[in-house]
Motif scaffolding. Structure first.
Motif, PDB file in Angstrom:
ATOM      1  N   ILE A 132       1.032  -1.141   0.217  1.00 57.73           N
ATOM      2  CA  ILE A 132      -0.099   0.133  -0.016  1.00 57.73           C
ATOM      3  C   ILE A 132       1.045   1.535   0.020  1.00 57.73           C
ATOM      4  CG2 ILE A 132      -1.788   1.351   1.127  1.00 57.73           C
ATOM      5  CD1 ILE A 132      -2.903  -1.410   2.271  1.00 57.73           C
ATOM      6  N   VAL A 133       1.948   1.272   0.816  1.00 55.03           N
ATOM      7  CA  VAL A 133       2.868   2.294   0.823  1.00 55.03           C
ATOM      8  C   VAL A 133       3.469   2.718  -0.760  1.00 55.03           C
ATOM      9  CG1 VAL A 133       5.099   3.055   1.614  1.00 55.03           C
ATOM     10  CG2 VAL A 133       3.402   2.092   3.523  1.00 55.03           C
ATOM     11  N   ALA A 134       3.972   1.522  -1.279  1.00 56.79           N
ATOM     12  CA  ALA A 134       4.446   1.660  -2.630  1.00 56.79           C
ATOM     13  C   ALA A 134       3.428   2.083  -3.581  1.00 56.79           C
ATOM     14  CB  ALA A 134       4.960   0.300  -3.248  1.00 56.79           C
ATOM     15  N   GLU A 135       2.348   1.545  -3.593  1.00 50.28           N
ATOM     16  CA  GLU A 135       1.155   2.270  -4.539  1.00 50.28           C
ATOM     17  C   GLU A 135       0.812   3.696  -4.107  1.00 50.28           C
ATOM     18  OE1 GLU A 135      -1.583   1.811  -7.327  1.00 50.28           O
ATOM     19  OE2 GLU A 135      -0.180   0.441  -6.840  1.00 50.28           O
ATOM     20  N   SER A 136       0.877   4.061  -2.924  1.00 47.80           N
ATOM     21  CA  SER A 136       0.600   5.300  -2.483  1.00 47.80           C
ATOM     22  C   SER A 136       1.763   6.312  -3.193  1.00 47.80           C
ATOM     23  CB  SER A 136       0.563   5.397  -0.931  1.00 47.80           C
ATOM     24  OG  SER A 136      -0.632   4.805  -0.362  1.00 47.80           O
ATOM     25  N   LYS A 137       2.920   5.933  -2.908  1.00 47.35           N
ATOM     26  CA  LYS A 137       3.992   6.776  -3.428  1.00 47.35           C
ATOM     27  C   LYS A 137       4.131   6.616  -4.838  1.00 47.35           C
ATOM     28  CE  LYS A 137       7.483   6.031   0.157  1.00 47.35           C
ATOM     29  NZ  LYS A 137       8.758   5.345   0.499  1.00 47.35           N
ATOM     30  N   TYR A 180      -4.309   7.489  -0.252  1.00 48.94           N
ATOM     31  CA  TYR A 180      -3.906   6.476   0.514  1.00 48.94           C
ATOM     32  C   TYR A 180      -5.044   5.351   0.454  1.00 48.94           C
ATOM     33  CZ  TYR A 180      -0.750   9.521   2.873  1.00 48.94           C
ATOM     34  OH  TYR A 180       0.400  10.485   3.170  1.00 48.94           O
ATOM     35  N   ILE A 181      -6.426   5.860   0.679  1.00 50.93           N
ATOM     36  CA  ILE A 181      -7.680   5.083   0.527  1.00 50.93           C
ATOM     37  C   ILE A 181      -7.642   4.484  -0.932  1.00 50.93           C
ATOM     38  CG2 ILE A 181     -10.233   4.907   0.578  1.00 50.93           C
ATOM     39  CD1 ILE A 181      -8.789   5.200   3.275  1.00 50.93           C
ATOM     40  N   GLN A 182      -7.445   5.198  -1.662  1.00 53.94           N
ATOM     41  CA  GLN A 182      -7.457   4.507  -2.927  1.00 53.94           C
ATOM     42  C   GLN A 182      -6.480   3.559  -3.593  1.00 53.94           C
ATOM     43  OE1 GLN A 182      -7.081   8.456  -5.259  1.00 53.94           O
ATOM     44  NE2 GLN A 182      -9.101   8.920  -4.924  1.00 53.94           N
ATOM     45  N   ALA A 183      -5.188   3.630  -3.040  1.00 54.14           N
ATOM     46  CA  ALA A 183      -4.112   2.971  -3.032  1.00 54.14           C
ATOM     47  C   ALA A 183      -4.337   1.432  -2.523  1.00 54.14           C
ATOM     48  CB  ALA A 183      -2.590   3.616  -2.604  1.00 54.14           C
ATOM     49  N   ALA A 184      -4.964   1.719  -1.134  1.00 59.83           N
ATOM     50  CA  ALA A 184      -5.438   0.388  -0.537  1.00 59.83           C
ATOM     51  C   ALA A 184      -6.463  -0.550  -1.158  1.00 59.83           C
ATOM     52  CB  ALA A 184      -5.928   0.689   1.002  1.00 59.83           C
ATOM     53  N   GLY A 185      -7.353   0.338  -1.963  1.00 56.18           N
ATOM     54  CA  GLY A 185      -8.506  -0.234  -2.353  1.00 56.18           C
ATOM     55  C   GLY A 185      -7.764  -1.032  -3.692  1.00 56.18           C
ATOM     56  N   ARG A 186      -6.817  -0.637  -4.414  1.00 54.47           N
ATOM     57  CA  ARG A 186      -6.137  -1.018  -5.475  1.00 54.47           C
ATOM     58  C   ARG A 186      -5.317  -2.453  -5.271  1.00 54.47           C
ATOM     59  NH1 ARG A 186      -5.851   4.163  -7.028  1.00 54.47           N
ATOM     60  NH2 ARG A 186      -3.649   4.448  -6.130  1.00 54.47           N
ATOM     61  N   VAL A 187      -4.685  -2.151  -4.083  1.00 53.19           N
ATOM     62  CA  VAL A 187      -3.956  -3.194  -3.528  1.00 53.19           C
ATOM     63  C   VAL A 187      -4.892  -4.575  -3.174  1.00 53.19           C
ATOM     64  CG1 VAL A 187      -2.558  -4.161  -1.767  1.00 53.19           C
ATOM     65  CG2 VAL A 187      -1.861  -1.918  -2.966  1.00 53.19           C
ATOM     66  N   ILE A 188      -5.969  -4.242  -2.458  1.00 52.79           N
ATOM     67  CA  ILE A 188      -6.997  -5.140  -2.226  1.00 52.79           C
ATOM     68  C   ILE A 188      -7.397  -5.747  -3.419  1.00 52.79           C
ATOM     69  CG2 ILE A 188      -9.080  -5.666  -0.846  1.00 52.79           C
ATOM     70  CD1 ILE A 188      -8.276  -3.425   1.198  1.00 52.79           C
ATOM     71  N   GLN A 189      -7.784  -5.029  -4.348  1.00 52.00           N
ATOM     72  CA  GLN A 189      -8.554  -5.683  -5.419  1.00 52.00           C
ATOM     73  C   GLN A 189      -7.464  -6.642  -6.295  1.00 52.00           C
ATOM     74  OE1 GLN A 189      -9.764  -2.632  -8.451  1.00 52.00           O
ATOM     75  NE2 GLN A 189     -11.720  -3.930  -8.909  1.00 52.00           N
ATOM     76  N   THR A 221      -4.824  -8.200  -5.299  1.00 52.36           N
ATOM     77  CA  THR A 221      -4.570  -9.487  -4.283  1.00 52.36           C
ATOM     78  C   THR A 221      -5.599 -10.255  -4.127  1.00 52.36           C
ATOM     79  OG1 THR A 221      -4.516  -8.326  -2.218  1.00 52.36           O
ATOM     80  CG2 THR A 221      -2.319  -8.154  -3.355  1.00 52.36           C
ATOM     81  N   GLY A 222      -6.841  -9.960  -4.173  1.00 49.71           N
ATOM     82  CA  GLY A 222      -7.999 -10.562  -3.615  1.00 49.71           C
ATOM     83  C   GLY A 222      -8.114 -10.780  -2.237  1.00 49.71           C
ATOM     84  N   ARG A 223      -7.374 -10.123  -1.651  1.00 51.72           N
ATOM     85  CA  ARG A 223      -7.378 -10.184  -0.244  1.00 51.72           C
ATOM     86  C   ARG A 223      -7.698  -8.902   0.686  1.00 51.72           C
ATOM     87  NH1 ARG A 223      -1.467 -12.560   1.446  1.00 51.72           N
ATOM     88  NH2 ARG A 223      -2.469 -11.725   3.476  1.00 51.72           N
ATOM     89  N   GLY A 224      -8.454  -8.942   1.761  1.00 52.49           N
ATOM     90  CA  GLY A 224      -8.981  -8.110   2.181  1.00 52.49           C
ATOM     91  C   GLY A 224      -8.009  -7.562   3.670  1.00 52.49           C
TER      92      GLY A 224
END
Length: 105
Positions: A1-6, A89-98, A100-103
């Motif tokens: 999530i940090v990498a996606e946020s950056k 940050y929230i958008q990055a978390a959503g993309r990572v969850i989507q 990986t298929g993991r919540g």
């Protein structure tokens, strides 16, 4: 999530420090499992996340306000229209969850 946020956070045109270089995480223990906090210590982070209301900007001297990036001059007083919230940050978390298929729990 940090990498996606950056990778996806807005980057200003001015001189640093840049937000993407100041995004960190902390895992904090709690009774129901560790909690993940992602954020930045830079003040502009809050302005991006929450947006800003319309506001007046006044020069601190007898000179006009100037944008050194675009070399525009605006006069001594400007009515800034405000900015919309950009919670990357929230958008990055959503993309990572989507992806990986993991919540997150």
């Amino acid at each position: 999530i940090v990498a996606e946020s950056k990778a996806t956070c807005p980057v200003g045109q001015g001189k640093g420090p840049h937000l993407r270089d100041n995004i960190h995480y902390v895992l904090v223990p709690s009774g129901d499992g560790p909690r993940l906090f992602i954020g930045s210590t830079l003040p502009q982070s809050a302005y991006l996340i929450h947006g800003t209301k319309a506001h007046q900007i006044v020069s601190h001297g007898s000179w006009s306000l100037h944008n050194p990036v675009t070399d525009e001059y605006f006069g001594r007083v400007v009515q800034h229209p405000g900015t919309r919230p950009q919670n990357f940050y929230i958008q990055a978390a959503g993309r990572v969850i989507q992806s990986t298929g993991r919540g997150l729990v």
